[in-house]
Design a protein around this motif. Structure first.
Motif, PDB file in Angstrom:
ATOM      1  N   ASP A 101      -3.077  -2.624   4.169  1.00 51.38           N
ATOM      2  CA  ASP A 101      -2.997  -2.071   5.518  1.00 51.38           C
ATOM      3  C   ASP A 101      -2.150  -0.809   5.482  1.00 51.38           C
ATOM      4  O   ASP A 101      -1.478  -0.517   4.483  1.00 51.38           O
ATOM      5  N   ALA A 102      -2.172  -0.065   6.598  1.00 51.46           N
ATOM      6  CA  ALA A 102      -1.480   1.225   6.640  1.00 51.46           C
ATOM      7  C   ALA A 102       0.033   1.078   6.548  1.00 51.46           C
ATOM      8  O   ALA A 102       0.726   2.021   6.157  1.00 51.46           O
ATOM      9  N   GLY A 103       0.551  -0.105   6.889  1.00 51.16           N
ATOM     10  CA  GLY A 103       1.992  -0.315   6.852  1.00 51.16           C
ATOM     11  C   GLY A 103       2.587  -0.271   5.459  1.00 51.16           C
ATOM     12  O   GLY A 103       3.801  -0.100   5.305  1.00 51.16           O
ATOM     13  N   GLN A 104       1.758  -0.412   4.430  1.00 48.63           N
ATOM     14  CA  GLN A 104       2.252  -0.417   3.054  1.00 48.63           C
ATOM     15  C   GLN A 104       2.296   0.975   2.435  1.00 48.63           C
ATOM     16  O   GLN A 104       2.716   1.128   1.289  1.00 48.63           O
ATOM     17  N   LEU A 105       1.868   1.987   3.184  1.00 58.06           N
ATOM     18  CA  LEU A 105       1.700   3.314   2.601  1.00 58.06           C
ATOM     19  C   LEU A 105       2.999   4.107   2.587  1.00 58.06           C
ATOM     20  O   LEU A 105       3.826   4.016   3.498  1.00 58.06           O
ATOM     21  N   VAL A 106       3.155   4.912   1.533  1.00 60.72           N
ATOM     22  CA  VAL A 106       4.280   5.831   1.416  1.00 60.72           C
ATOM     23  C   VAL A 106       3.732   7.215   1.094  1.00 60.72           C
ATOM     24  O   VAL A 106       2.612   7.356   0.597  1.00 60.72           O
ATOM     25  N   LEU A 112       0.261  13.298  -0.267  1.00 59.27           N
ATOM     26  CA  LEU A 112      -0.752  12.275  -0.040  1.00 59.27           C
ATOM     27  C   LEU A 112      -0.086  10.925   0.175  1.00 59.27           C
ATOM     28  O   LEU A 112       1.014  10.660  -0.320  1.00 59.27           O
ATOM     29  N   ARG A 113      -0.763  10.056   0.897  1.00 63.19           N
ATOM     30  CA  ARG A 113      -0.274   8.692   1.079  1.00 63.19           C
ATOM     31  C   ARG A 113      -0.902   7.768   0.044  1.00 63.19           C
ATOM     32  O   ARG A 113      -2.050   7.963  -0.351  1.00 63.19           O
ATOM     33  N   GLU A 114      -0.120   6.774  -0.354  1.00 60.54           N
ATOM     34  CA  GLU A 114      -0.648   5.779  -1.282  1.00 60.54           C
ATOM     35  C   GLU A 114       0.127   4.480  -1.100  1.00 60.54           C
ATOM     36  O   GLU A 114       1.236   4.477  -0.547  1.00 60.54           O
ATOM     37  N   PRO A 115      -0.435   3.362  -1.534  1.00 56.59           N
ATOM     38  CA  PRO A 115       0.290   2.094  -1.413  1.00 56.59           C
ATOM     39  C   PRO A 115       1.587   2.114  -2.215  1.00 56.59           C
ATOM     40  O   PRO A 115       1.656   2.694  -3.305  1.00 56.59           O
ATOM     41  N   ALA A 116       2.610   1.454  -1.668  1.00 52.33           N
ATOM     42  CA  ALA A 116       3.899   1.412  -2.350  1.00 52.33           C
ATOM     43  C   ALA A 116       3.869   0.483  -3.554  1.00 52.33           C
ATOM     44  O   ALA A 116       4.718   0.593  -4.440  1.00 52.33           O
TER      45      ALA A 116
END
Length: 200
Positions: A101-106, A112-116
């Motif tokens: 989900d978007a809450g895990q993105l950094v 760019l955003r990517e999963p933590a």
């Protein structure tokens, strides 16, 4: 369809300028439409239920078409969704991480955003059934125009069994774009107004 006799640099400049000029309302409308259409991947490039599929996607950044709603809709079906992680150093095949989900993105390299979470390896794309590929434009032969760094062309060769889908706005499908020998063609295009269309 539009056709111009210019090289890639001229195409990129023109299409980037055109994207930047799109209004926020236009971008938001396209994102809503793409999220609503994403389930049609089952009857289009996938050809089977999403709950059994692995989809390699990307995280759109304005003014790219779409938003995380597309990915959330895929996750809601039970599909496994992976998205890129860009490693340090010169352009190379993309690494991948599981999207939940978007809450895990950094925010990561290039803004760019990517999963933590931890990456799952560059080979993960080889297990994808469908790859949603960012593009500034695509032509009817499947030639895709990216931003020029070559990350995806270095990556897509490992996804030989996957359906490759370029995601663009409705007016970004052209009769012919310039092509280099190492470019990897896509087999489908996804547009907000028309959904999934096979390319020849």
């Amino acid at each position: 369809m539009e056709r111009m006799g210019h090289g890639k640099a001229q195409w990129r400049e023109r299409l980037t300028t055109r994207r930047i000029a799109r209004t926020g309302d236009e971008q938001a409308s396209a994102a809503v439409r793409l999220t609503a259409l994403i389930g049609e991947i089952e009857s289009g490039p996938l050809g089977r239920p999403l709950r059994t599929a692995t989809i390699a996607a990307y995280l759109p950044q304005p003014p790219e078409p779409g938003d995380t709603g597309m990915l959330d809709a895929l996750v809601a079906t039970g599909a496994t969704v992976i998205v890129p992680k860009v490693a340090p150093g010169p352009p190379a095949p993309l690494d991948w991480a599981r999207y939940e989900d978007a809450g895990q993105l950094v925010v990561a390299r290039f803004g760019l955003r990517e999963p933590a979470g931890a990456a799952v390896g560059i080979d993960a794309v080889g297990g994808a059934d469908v790859v949603l590929v960012p593009a500034l434009g695509v032509d009817r032969r499947g030639v895709r125009l990216g931003r020029g760094a070559g990350y995806y062309d270095r990556t897509l060769g490992a996804a030989a069994d996957a359906a490759l889908v370029a995601v663009v706005y409705d007016d970004e499908l052209f009769d012919e774009l310039p092509e280099d020998p190492l470019d990897v063609r896509v087999g489908w295009v996804l547009r907000p107004g028309t959904g999934f269309t096979p390319l020849t």
